[in-house]
Design a protein around this motif. Sequence first.
Motif, mmCIF file in Angstrom:
data_model
loop_
_atom_site.group_PDB
_atom_site.id
_atom_site.type_symbol
_atom_site.label_atom_id
_atom_site.label_comp_id
_atom_site.label_asym_id
_atom_site.label_seq_id
_atom_site.Cartn_x
_atom_site.Cartn_y
_atom_site.Cartn_z
ATOM 1 N N ALA A 136 0.827 -1.211 0.000
ATOM 2 C CA ALA A 136 0.000 0.000 0.000
ATOM 3 C C ALA A 136 0.860 1.259 0.000
ATOM 4 N N GLU A 137 1.920 1.240 0.782
ATOM 5 C CA GLU A 137 2.815 2.406 0.835
ATOM 6 C C GLU A 137 3.479 2.635 -0.519
ATOM 7 N N TRP A 138 3.937 1.568 -1.165
ATOM 8 C CA TRP A 138 4.572 1.682 -2.472
ATOM 9 C C TRP A 138 3.590 2.275 -3.479
ATOM 10 N N LEU A 139 2.360 1.767 -3.506
ATOM 11 C CA LEU A 139 1.368 2.251 -4.452
ATOM 12 C C LEU A 139 1.067 3.733 -4.235
ATOM 13 N N THR A 140 0.893 4.133 -2.986
ATOM 14 C CA THR A 140 0.619 5.537 -2.688
ATOM 15 C C THR A 140 1.806 6.416 -3.065
ATOM 16 N N THR A 141 3.004 5.961 -2.768
ATOM 17 C CA THR A 141 4.210 6.715 -3.086
ATOM 18 C C THR A 141 4.392 6.876 -4.599
ATOM 19 N N HIS A 142 4.095 5.836 -5.352
ATOM 20 C CA HIS A 142 4.352 5.851 -6.793
ATOM 21 C C HIS A 142 3.189 6.346 -7.645
ATOM 22 N N PHE A 143 1.966 6.282 -7.102
ATOM 23 C CA PHE A 143 0.803 6.661 -7.903
ATOM 24 C C PHE A 143 -0.096 7.709 -7.257
ATOM 25 N N GLY A 144 0.153 8.138 -6.039
ATOM 26 C CA GLY A 144 -0.676 9.156 -5.415
ATOM 27 C C GLY A 144 -1.842 8.564 -4.652
ATOM 28 N N HIS A 145 -2.789 9.417 -4.299
ATOM 29 C CA HIS A 145 -3.931 8.985 -3.493
ATOM 30 C C HIS A 145 -5.041 8.411 -4.363
ATOM 31 N N ALA A 146 -5.806 7.493 -3.772
ATOM 32 C CA ALA A 146 -6.876 6.808 -4.505
ATOM 33 C C ALA A 146 -7.956 7.782 -4.953
ATOM 34 N N THR A 147 -8.511 7.503 -6.128
ATOM 35 C CA THR A 147 -9.675 8.230 -6.622
ATOM 36 C C THR A 147 -10.706 7.195 -7.026
ATOM 37 N N THR A 148 -11.952 7.634 -7.143
ATOM 38 C CA THR A 148 -13.011 6.707 -7.533
ATOM 39 C C THR A 148 -12.712 6.083 -8.885
ATOM 40 N N ALA A 149 -12.272 6.883 -9.849
ATOM 41 C CA ALA A 149 -11.973 6.359 -11.185
ATOM 42 C C ALA A 149 -10.861 5.324 -11.136
ATOM 43 N N ALA A 150 -9.899 5.513 -10.267
ATOM 44 C CA ALA A 150 -8.757 4.602 -10.187
ATOM 45 C C ALA A 150 -9.165 3.220 -9.696
ATOM 46 N N LEU A 151 -10.188 3.140 -8.916
ATOM 47 C CA LEU A 151 -10.602 1.850 -8.366
ATOM 48 C C LEU A 151 -11.141 0.918 -9.428
ATOM 49 N N ASP A 152 -11.539 1.452 -10.577
ATOM 50 C CA ASP A 152 -12.091 0.641 -11.655
ATOM 51 C C ASP A 152 -11.087 0.336 -12.757
ATOM 52 N N THR A 153 -9.842 0.721 -12.585
ATOM 53 C CA THR A 153 -8.845 0.565 -13.632
ATOM 54 C C THR A 153 -8.345 -0.874 -13.710
ATOM 55 N N THR A 154 -8.520 -1.491 -14.874
ATOM 56 C CA THR A 154 -7.944 -2.804 -15.162
ATOM 57 C C THR A 154 -7.531 -2.806 -16.626
ATOM 58 N N VAL A 155 -6.671 -3.706 -16.978
ATOM 59 C CA VAL A 155 -6.249 -3.842 -18.363
ATOM 60 C C VAL A 155 -7.121 -4.914 -19.013
ATOM 61 N N PRO A 156 -7.813 -4.581 -20.097
ATOM 62 C CA PRO A 156 -8.664 -5.575 -20.747
ATOM 63 C C PRO A 156 -7.847 -6.679 -21.407
ATOM 64 N N SER A 157 -8.357 -7.903 -21.338
ATOM 65 C CA SER A 157 -7.653 -9.041 -21.942
ATOM 66 C C SER A 157 -8.044 -9.257 -23.403
ATOM 67 N N THR A 158 -9.102 -8.625 -23.867
ATOM 68 C CA THR A 158 -9.588 -8.839 -25.230
ATOM 69 C C THR A 158 -8.516 -8.623 -26.299
ATOM 70 N N PRO A 159 -7.715 -7.547 -26.236
ATOM 71 C CA PRO A 159 -6.669 -7.386 -27.267
ATOM 72 C C PRO A 159 -5.628 -8.510 -27.238
ATOM 73 N N LEU A 160 -5.342 -9.034 -26.048
ATOM 74 C CA LEU A 160 -4.377 -10.131 -25.949
ATOM 75 C C LEU A 160 -4.966 -11.415 -26.530
ATOM 76 N N GLU A 161 -6.241 -11.661 -26.261
ATOM 77 C CA GLU A 161 -6.914 -12.834 -26.828
ATOM 78 C C GLU A 161 -6.921 -12.750 -28.348
ATOM 79 N N SER A 162 -7.209 -11.564 -28.877
ATOM 80 C CA SER A 162 -7.229 -11.375 -30.334
ATOM 81 C C SER A 162 -5.851 -11.606 -30.942
ATOM 82 N N ALA A 163 -4.824 -11.061 -30.301
ATOM 83 C CA ALA A 163 -3.453 -11.256 -30.794
ATOM 84 C C ALA A 163 -3.070 -12.730 -30.755
ATOM 85 N N ALA A 164 -3.481 -13.430 -29.713
ATOM 86 C CA ALA A 164 -3.171 -14.860 -29.595
ATOM 87 C C ALA A 164 -3.892 -15.662 -30.679
ATOM 88 N N ARG A 165 -5.155 -15.353 -30.912
ATOM 89 C CA ARG A 165 -5.889 -16.054 -31.973
ATOM 90 C C ARG A 165 -5.200 -15.852 -33.318
#
Length: 180
Positions: A136-165
């Motif tokens: 938690a300390e590392w994340l706060t130090t490197h990325f700042g304080h949490a925001t509502t938008a940040a809580l929903d951030t994920t990397v979609p797997s769809t482009p990786l699935e497409s590249a693999a296909r």
Amino acid sequence: MSAGRWVVGGGAAVLLVTTGVWALRPVDVDTDLWSRVRPPIEARLVDQARGTGYGESEPGLGARWFCRAQALDLDERDGLVRAGVSTLCLEYGVRGGRLVECSGAEVPQVLRLRREADGDYVVVSQEEPPEGAGNAEWLTTHFGHATTAALDTTVPSTPLESAARTHFGLPATAPVNTDC
């Protein structure tokens, strides 16, 4: 979203959740700069993932890693680019004409890149949060304080699935199995 790491292998998925919240702040990213630093970041991720997956131990699968980085913040100063990214790497193979997901990890990271004389960028340092204590300390130090938008951030797997296909010559509609 809790910061964490997940690993899939041998037909089982495990989520290793670490303490804290992945603290990110929404920012506008220079899309031109991102288009130049993303390829070396993703190439480095693929190179680092090689040899770490379950699928690679099964020669018949022809497993290969696919990685994607999503910019969370990007800054260029004094000849260095600092890229705060969310990364997703997935290992795919083929069994019975079907795409199978064998291993993977999603991790926030901070990379620094230097521009070479030919104009290309090269990664000169890379950091990721520790698992467990200190996360938690590392994340706060490197990325700042949490925001509502940040809580929903994920990397979609769809482009990786497409590249693999595409890589394996499978149709775009081929399903993805997680029973590697």
